[in-house]
Design a protein around this motif. Structure first.
Motif, PDB file in Angstrom:
ATOM      1  N   LYS A   9       0.873  -1.202   0.055  1.00  0.00           N
ATOM      2  CA  LYS A   9      -0.061  -0.110   0.047  1.00  0.00           C
ATOM      3  C   LYS A   9       0.987   1.130  -0.065  1.00  0.00           C
ATOM      4  N   ARG A  55       5.716  -1.154   5.498  1.00  0.00           N
ATOM      5  CA  ARG A  55       4.427  -0.650   6.062  1.00  0.00           C
ATOM      6  C   ARG A  55       3.838  -2.144   6.992  1.00  0.00           C
ATOM      7  N   SER A  56       2.732  -2.465   6.401  1.00  0.00           N
ATOM      8  CA  SER A  56       2.287  -3.637   6.916  1.00  0.00           C
ATOM      9  C   SER A  56       2.472  -4.988   6.153  1.00  0.00           C
ATOM     10  N   ARG A  75       9.794  -0.966  10.021  1.00  0.00           N
ATOM     11  CA  ARG A  75       8.342  -0.647   9.780  1.00  0.00           C
ATOM     12  C   ARG A  75       7.905   0.608  10.222  1.00  0.00           C
ATOM     13  N   ALA A  76       7.430   1.318   9.054  1.00  0.00           N
ATOM     14  CA  ALA A  76       7.258   2.784   8.907  1.00  0.00           C
ATOM     15  C   ALA A  76       5.950   2.778   9.719  1.00  0.00           C
ATOM     16  N   GLY A  77       5.634   2.725  10.972  1.00  0.00           N
ATOM     17  CA  GLY A  77       4.377   2.783  11.468  1.00  0.00           C
ATOM     18  C   GLY A  77       4.899   2.021  13.276  1.00  0.00           C
ATOM     19  N   ALA A  78       3.558   1.824  13.588  1.00  0.00           N
ATOM     20  CA  ALA A  78       3.686   1.427  15.230  1.00  0.00           C
ATOM     21  C   ALA A  78       3.683  -0.272  15.189  1.00  0.00           C
ATOM     22  N   GLY A  79       2.890  -0.925  14.843  1.00  0.00           N
ATOM     23  CA  GLY A  79       2.715  -2.390  14.911  1.00  0.00           C
ATOM     24  C   GLY A  79       3.479  -3.162  14.063  1.00  0.00           C
ATOM     25  N   ASN A 102       2.450   7.962  13.229  1.00  0.00           N
ATOM     26  CA  ASN A 102       1.122   8.067  12.329  1.00  0.00           C
ATOM     27  C   ASN A 102       0.014   7.917  13.317  1.00  0.00           C
ATOM     28  N   ARG A 224      -5.875  -4.037  15.377  1.00  0.00           N
ATOM     29  CA  ARG A 224      -5.633  -5.025  14.495  1.00  0.00           C
ATOM     30  C   ARG A 224      -7.202  -6.075  14.780  1.00  0.00           C
ATOM     31  N   LYS A 271      -6.305  -1.342   5.082  1.00  0.00           N
ATOM     32  CA  LYS A 271      -6.216  -0.406   6.440  1.00  0.00           C
ATOM     33  C   LYS A 271      -6.004   0.891   6.004  1.00  0.00           C
TER      34      LYS A 271
HETATM   35  C1  3PG Z   1       0.512   0.974  12.288  1.00  0.00           C
HETATM   36  O1  3PG Z   1       0.681  -0.125  12.949  1.00  0.00           O
HETATM   37  O2  3PG Z   1       1.319   2.088  12.358  1.00  0.00           O
HETATM   38  C2  3PG Z   1      -0.656   1.078  11.457  1.00  0.00           C
HETATM   39  O3  3PG Z   1      -1.528   0.019  11.464  1.00  0.00           O
HETATM   40  C3  3PG Z   1      -0.414   1.313  10.045  1.00  0.00           C
HETATM   41  O4  3PG Z   1      -0.249   0.419   9.050  1.00  0.00           O
HETATM   42  P1  3PG Z   1      -0.124   0.790   7.711  1.00  0.00           P
HETATM   43  O5  3PG Z   1       1.286   1.341   7.635  1.00  0.00           O
HETATM   44  O6  3PG Z   1      -0.271  -0.582   6.826  1.00  0.00           O
HETATM   45  O7  3PG Z   1      -1.158   1.787   7.063  1.00  0.00           O
END
Ligand code: 3PG
Length: 306
Positions: A9, A55-56, A75-79, A102, A224, A271
């Motif tokens: 994405k 990302r995911s 991983r550009a993001g949190a999870g 984000n 999630r 997402k």
């Molecule tokens: C995260 O964990 O940062 C979000 O769920 C964003 O996920 P994405 O980058 O796939 O939109």
């Protein structure tokens, strides 16, 4: 040195331009694999990459085996439930995330879904307002804090439960603390989920918690889909016609919802929480900077594997 951005994405073009600036200023080559459809494309693109931003996207052992030169994945993001951490460690690949970058975008999406649902999907029918309603924030991390701030702006009565956050920190945000999840769900008409997906949280929101919620209950899930026990969710939907579920991504049982519970749910097809230019810039550029810092200074800030 090749830095690969591999995103099923894609980031906004403006974010890619800034990621390119950071990587090229450091003397590295930026390669893009955007909107890929097949894992084989990723396996080829990663084969000569030294660093990778995702990302995911699933970074599985198959990807790590193909990534012969890879030293860092961010991983550009949190999870980071999409990263196979033990295999990263086994292959001596540093894995990082970009916490907080984000979070505002995700928090705003929670309200976008709540407002759309409260106004009956803009159908013209009389809806309801958020002011004066109770909202429970389940997990008070970066996103939960933004949700609290916005909820207060809407005049909502805000509660939170998080066993990992000091009660005083929650209170300092002007939010009432609940001692456990049961109390949170009993008090709040809206419950917004913000915990990570891990072995402890997967399927942790089930029938026993959901049945405690007051009338016109709404679960808002921008975390999630895996944290929901879908059997329990379906059971409460069958029993209580007042129950609503708003989820950033479709649950596995989506078809059943479409057949039986029209008008009582919102599911995004992809997402969407972090899908804003601002979040793409914040998370993407942070990821690029973390890679440059790692190569130039050895900094392992935000490393998530052992
Ligand atoms: C995260 O964990 O940062 C979000 O769920 C964003 O996920 P994405 O980058 O796939 O939109």
């Amino acid at each position: 040195m090749k830095i690969l951005v591999a995103t099923e994405k894609a980031f906004a073009p403006v974010a890619i331009a800034q990621i390119r600036e950071v990587t090229e200023a450091a003397g590295y080559k930026l390669a893009l694999l955007e909107n890929y459809k097949n894992i084989s494309e990723l396996l080829t693109a990663v084969s000569d990459a030294d660093g990778m931003i995702v990302r995911s996207d699933m970074v599985t052992s198959e990807v790590l085996v193909a990534a012969k030169k890879l030293k860092i994945v961010v991983r550009a993001g949190a999870g980071y439930d999409n990263l196979d951490l033990p295999t990263c460690t086994a292959h001596k690949v540093v894995a990082m995330n970009t916490p907080g970058q984000n979070s505002n975008a995700v928090a705003e999406l929670a309200f976008e879904m709540m407002l759309y649902q409260a106004r009956g999907g803009f159908s013209g029918k009389s809806g309801s307002e958020l002011r004066g309603k109770t909202i429970g924030i389940h997990a008070f991390g970066n996103v939960g804090k933004y949700v609290a701030e916005i909820a207060k702006g809407f005049g909502m009565d805000v509660y939170a439960y998080d066993p990992f956050v000091n009660e005083d920190d929650i209170k300092r945000s002007g939010v009432k603390v609940c001692k456990n999840a049961e109390v949170l769900y009993s008090k709040c008409q809206y419950v917004s989920l913000h915990m990570p997906a891990n072995d402890k949280t997967k399927k942790s929101i089930g029938y026993d918690l959901l049945k405690k919620m007051p009338k016109d209950a709404v679960i808002v899930n921008t975390a999630r889909k895996e944290v929901i026990d879908e059997d329990g969710l379906l059971k409460i939907f069958e029993e209580r016609p007042d129950f609503r579920y708003l989820s950033d991504v479709e649950p596995d049982c989506k078809t059943l919802f479409e057949e039986k519970y029209k008008g009582r749910f919102i599911f995004t097809a992809k997402k969407m929480g972090a899908q804003t230019e601002e979040a793409n810039i914040n998370a993407g550029v942070a990821a690029a900077r973390q890679i440059v810092d790692y190569f130039k200074t050895g900094s392992e800030k935000f490393k998530v594997n052992k």
